[in-house]
Design a protein around this motif. Structure first.
Motif, PDB file in Angstrom:
ATOM      1  N   ILE A 197      15.502 -34.742  42.209  1.00 17.50           N
ATOM      2  CA  ILE A 197      14.954 -35.051  43.531  1.00 17.50           C
ATOM      3  C   ILE A 197      14.170 -36.359  43.468  1.00 17.50           C
ATOM      4  O   ILE A 197      14.273 -37.210  44.363  1.00 17.50           O
ATOM      5  N   LEU A 198      13.416 -36.547  42.402  1.00 14.53           N
ATOM      6  CA  LEU A 198      12.622 -37.769  42.269  1.00 14.53           C
ATOM      7  C   LEU A 198      13.510 -38.977  41.967  1.00 14.53           C
ATOM      8  O   LEU A 198      13.220 -40.081  42.430  1.00 14.53           O
ATOM      9  N   VAL A 199      14.589 -38.776  41.221  1.00 13.81           N
ATOM     10  CA  VAL A 199      15.548 -39.869  41.024  1.00 13.81           C
ATOM     11  C   VAL A 199      16.180 -40.242  42.356  1.00 13.81           C
ATOM     12  O   VAL A 199      16.349 -41.424  42.680  1.00 13.81           O
ATOM     13  N   ALA A 200      16.533 -39.230  43.143  1.00 19.99           N
ATOM     14  CA  ALA A 200      17.099 -39.493  44.469  1.00 19.99           C
ATOM     15  C   ALA A 200      16.116 -40.262  45.342  1.00 19.99           C
ATOM     16  O   ALA A 200      16.489 -41.219  46.044  1.00 19.99           O
ATOM     17  N   ALA A 201      14.844 -39.868  45.305  1.00 14.25           N
ATOM     18  CA  ALA A 201      13.825 -40.570  46.089  1.00 14.25           C
ATOM     19  C   ALA A 201      13.673 -42.008  45.626  1.00 14.25           C
ATOM     20  O   ALA A 201      13.469 -42.922  46.439  1.00 14.25           O
ATOM     21  N   THR A 202      13.784 -42.220  44.322  1.00  9.46           N
ATOM     22  CA  THR A 202      13.739 -43.588  43.791  1.00  9.46           C
ATOM     23  C   THR A 202      14.940 -44.386  44.289  1.00  9.46           C
ATOM     24  O   THR A 202      14.813 -45.563  44.661  1.00  9.46           O
ATOM     25  N   GLY A 203      16.115 -43.753  44.311  1.00  9.85           N
ATOM     26  CA  GLY A 203      17.296 -44.420  44.849  1.00  9.85           C
ATOM     27  C   GLY A 203      17.141 -44.757  46.321  1.00  9.85           C
ATOM     28  O   GLY A 203      17.570 -45.830  46.777  1.00  9.85           O
ATOM     29  N   LEU A 204      16.514 -43.869  47.065  1.00  7.12           N
ATOM     30  CA  LEU A 204      16.268 -44.132  48.486  1.00  7.12           C
ATOM     31  C   LEU A 204      15.330 -45.325  48.650  1.00  7.12           C
ATOM     32  O   LEU A 204      15.571 -46.215  49.474  1.00  7.12           O
ATOM     33  N   GLY A 205      14.269 -45.361  47.845  1.00  4.64           N
ATOM     34  CA  GLY A 205      13.358 -46.494  47.908  1.00  4.64           C
ATOM     35  C   GLY A 205      14.039 -47.798  47.546  1.00  4.64           C
ATOM     36  O   GLY A 205      13.802 -48.839  48.172  1.00  4.64           O
TER      37      GLY A 205
ATOM     38  N   ALA B 126      22.137 -40.314  46.775  1.00  5.46           N
ATOM     39  CA  ALA B 126      21.133 -41.380  46.845  1.00  5.46           C
ATOM     40  C   ALA B 126      21.316 -42.414  45.742  1.00  5.46           C
ATOM     41  O   ALA B 126      21.092 -43.615  45.965  1.00  5.46           O
ATOM     42  N   SER B 127      21.720 -41.986  44.548  1.00  5.68           N
ATOM     43  CA  SER B 127      21.909 -42.967  43.470  1.00  5.68           C
ATOM     44  C   SER B 127      23.148 -43.825  43.718  1.00  5.68           C
ATOM     45  O   SER B 127      23.139 -45.037  43.453  1.00  5.68           O
ATOM     46  N   GLU B 128      24.213 -43.215  44.259  1.00  6.09           N
ATOM     47  CA  GLU B 128      25.390 -44.002  44.613  1.00  6.09           C
ATOM     48  C   GLU B 128      25.071 -44.946  45.781  1.00  6.09           C
ATOM     49  O   GLU B 128      25.521 -46.093  45.823  1.00  6.09           O
ATOM     50  N   LEU B 129      24.265 -44.455  46.729  1.00  6.40           N
ATOM     51  CA  LEU B 129      23.823 -45.301  47.838  1.00  6.40           C
ATOM     52  C   LEU B 129      23.028 -46.503  47.329  1.00  6.40           C
ATOM     53  O   LEU B 129      23.199 -47.622  47.831  1.00  6.40           O
ATOM     54  N   ALA B 130      22.177 -46.277  46.341  1.00  9.10           N
ATOM     55  CA  ALA B 130      21.383 -47.380  45.786  1.00  9.10           C
ATOM     56  C   ALA B 130      22.294 -48.495  45.273  1.00  9.10           C
ATOM     57  O   ALA B 130      22.037 -49.682  45.494  1.00  9.10           O
ATOM     58  N   GLY B 131      23.377 -48.103  44.592  1.00  8.26           N
ATOM     59  CA  GLY B 131      24.322 -49.106  44.102  1.00  8.26           C
ATOM     60  C   GLY B 131      25.017 -49.848  45.232  1.00  8.26           C
ATOM     61  O   GLY B 131      25.185 -51.070  45.179  1.00  8.26           O
TER      62      GLY B 131
ATOM     63  N   GLY C 165      21.285 -53.588  38.438  1.00 12.78           N
ATOM     64  CA  GLY C 165      20.950 -52.942  37.168  1.00 12.78           C
ATOM     65  C   GLY C 165      20.063 -51.733  37.368  1.00 12.78           C
ATOM     66  O   GLY C 165      20.248 -50.686  36.726  1.00 12.78           O
ATOM     67  N   GLU C 166      19.081 -51.862  38.256  1.00 12.69           N
ATOM     68  CA  GLU C 166      18.192 -50.732  38.536  1.00 12.69           C
ATOM     69  C   GLU C 166      18.977 -49.551  39.112  1.00 12.69           C
ATOM     70  O   GLU C 166      18.743 -48.396  38.749  1.00 12.69           O
ATOM     71  N   ALA C 167      19.907 -49.832  40.001  1.00 13.27           N
ATOM     72  CA  ALA C 167      20.702 -48.766  40.609  1.00 13.27           C
ATOM     73  C   ALA C 167      21.596 -48.089  39.582  1.00 13.27           C
ATOM     74  O   ALA C 167      21.777 -46.863  39.619  1.00 13.27           O
ATOM     75  N   LYS C 168      22.148 -48.857  38.669  1.00 13.94           N
ATOM     76  CA  LYS C 168      23.047 -48.267  37.668  1.00 13.94           C
ATOM     77  C   LYS C 168      22.310 -47.261  36.795  1.00 13.94           C
ATOM     78  O   LYS C 168      22.862 -46.206  36.440  1.00 13.94           O
ATOM     79  N   VAL C 169      21.062 -47.553  36.445  1.00 12.66           N
ATOM     80  CA  VAL C 169      20.294 -46.598  35.646  1.00 12.66           C
ATOM     81  C   VAL C 169      20.155 -45.271  36.388  1.00 12.66           C
ATOM     82  O   VAL C 169      20.292 -44.189  35.802  1.00 12.66           O
ATOM     83  N   LEU C 170      19.915 -45.327  37.682  1.00 17.00           N
ATOM     84  CA  LEU C 170      19.733 -44.107  38.471  1.00 17.00           C
ATOM     85  C   LEU C 170      21.000 -43.259  38.515  1.00 17.00           C
ATOM     86  O   LEU C 170      20.929 -42.039  38.692  1.00 17.00           O
TER      87      LEU C 170
END
Length: 381
Positions: free
Chosen positions: A245-253, A324-329, A355-360
């Protein structure tokens, strides 16, 4: 409404935004460019009490649960995703202690973490494998009033930093019991036989140091076994689900940051005599991203509510993390595209987002692992 914030959540969001805008934004790029852990900024953040957001007041926390923690992660990530990584990686060991440790262990270990006296790391992944718990090799042999740990962990974020105080690690205590033979231990920094490797340079999470943990005849008192012997698998699965959930929130941010940068740059740029956003080739993909941002926010809030209410939430958290992580990318990619050639220059903040998105998309279970978890819904009765 699902997205309405309570009064306490609104106060929390405003406080984190004040720190992120006034303290983090002006200083963080220099740390990120040098791949340097921002010790003083993290110490200041700790002093504001945000690390205790999710945890109960009796442990010194704010009692705002996973919903509150997701707000913190998203707000931080909108300014600097890798600072949010420091927060979410500290949350994993805190969560396993909060949920499964004894009252005495909570007083000794969780309360100082909530108070911001130190930070912690989580040790699950090993050189031989990550999401496959059957591949865990770190062994904990019983010896009188202690367990003796031998083996290693990798990708343990926050370990080895000047503020690192302890790690929680998963080890094999009963090899003949398979996945039911795993247990969790609290290992403080300074324990003989416990050491950390050197942090490597990463394409994302550039300020969040990730290292290898080494255990060489490391003697850990039985009093530092978290919960019951053999409960490690259950503890891993629950902690990782909350972490997602927190990784997803990070991806949203991160996605919001990408849109902030795209709009700020694109609104002043013209192509063929027309504003760049007048061209459907860019405007329509950005519209899709904005739509997905709204969907991601709903998914994150829903999964956090399920977690905080004690209901089943594993599938929903995997959906939120995957989406959310795929959205970040996607958002990072289109934001770089809006910047054109400038988007690949490190002088521009947008250049770091891919790069940040790929880590997520890798941490807390890769996108493929999330799809495996979700796909089980197709065969469950």
């Amino acid at each position: 409404m699902l997205l309405d914030l309570t009064e306490d959540e609104t106060l929390l969001k405003n406080a984190v935004e004040a720190f992120a805008e006034n303290r983090l934004r002006p200083a963080i790029k220099d740390y990120a460019d040098r791949h340097r852990f921002p010790t003083e900024l993290v110490r200041e953040f700790l002093g504001l009490g945000f690390m205790g957001t999710a945890y109960p007041p009796e442990a010194g926390g704010a009692g705002l649960g996973t919903r509150g923690a997701a707000i913190v992660a998203e707000v931080l990530a909108r300014v600097e995703p890798s600072f949010a990584a420091i927060y979410l990686c500290n949350s994993a060991p805190m969560t396993v202690i909060a949920r499964y440790a004894s009252d005495e262990q909570k007083r000794r270990w969780l309360a100082p973490l909530c108070a911001g006296e130190t930070i912690a790391s989580f040790g699950v992944t090993e050189p031989s494998g990550g999401s496959d718990v059957a591949s865990i090799k770190l062994r904990a042999m019983e010896d009188g009033d202690h367990f003796v740990l031998n083996g290693s962990k990798i990708f343990s974020t926050n370990a080895g930093t000047p503020l690192h105080g302890l790690s929680t690690v998963i080890a094999v205590t009963d090899p003949d019991k398979g996945p039911k033979g795993l247990s969790t231990f609290i290992v403080p920094v300074g324990t003989p036989g416990f050491s950390v490797g050197k942090a490597g340079r990463k394409i994302g999470w550039r300020i969040a140091d990730s290292v290898e943990l080494f255990f060489d005849n490391c003697r850990v008192p039985k009093a530092q076994l978290v919960g019951e012997r053999g409960e490690g698998l259950k503890q891993i699965l629950t902690t990782l689900s909350i972490g997602r959930i927190l990784v997803a929130a990070t991806g949203l941010g991160l996605a919001r940051k990408a849109m902030d940068l795209a709009k700020a740059y694109g609104n002043g740029r013209k192509v063929g005599g027309r504003a760049i956003f007048a061209h459907q080739g860019l405007a329509f993909p950005l519209a899709d991203i904005l739509t997905k941002i709204h969907a991601a926010e709903l998914m994150i809030r829903h999964s956090a509510i399920l977690s905080d209410s004690g209901r089943a939430f594993r599938t929903e958290t995997s959906m939120a993390k995957l989406f959310a992580s795929e959205l970040a990318g996607e958002a990072a990619d289109i934001a770089v595209q809006v910047h054109g050639g400038y988007g690949v220059y490190e002088d521009y903040d947008v250049s770091s987002l891919l790069g940040e998105a790929k880590v997520l998309q890798i941490v807390e279970g890769t996108s493929e692992v999330q799809r495996l978890v979700i796909a089980r819904e197709l065969t469950d009765a």
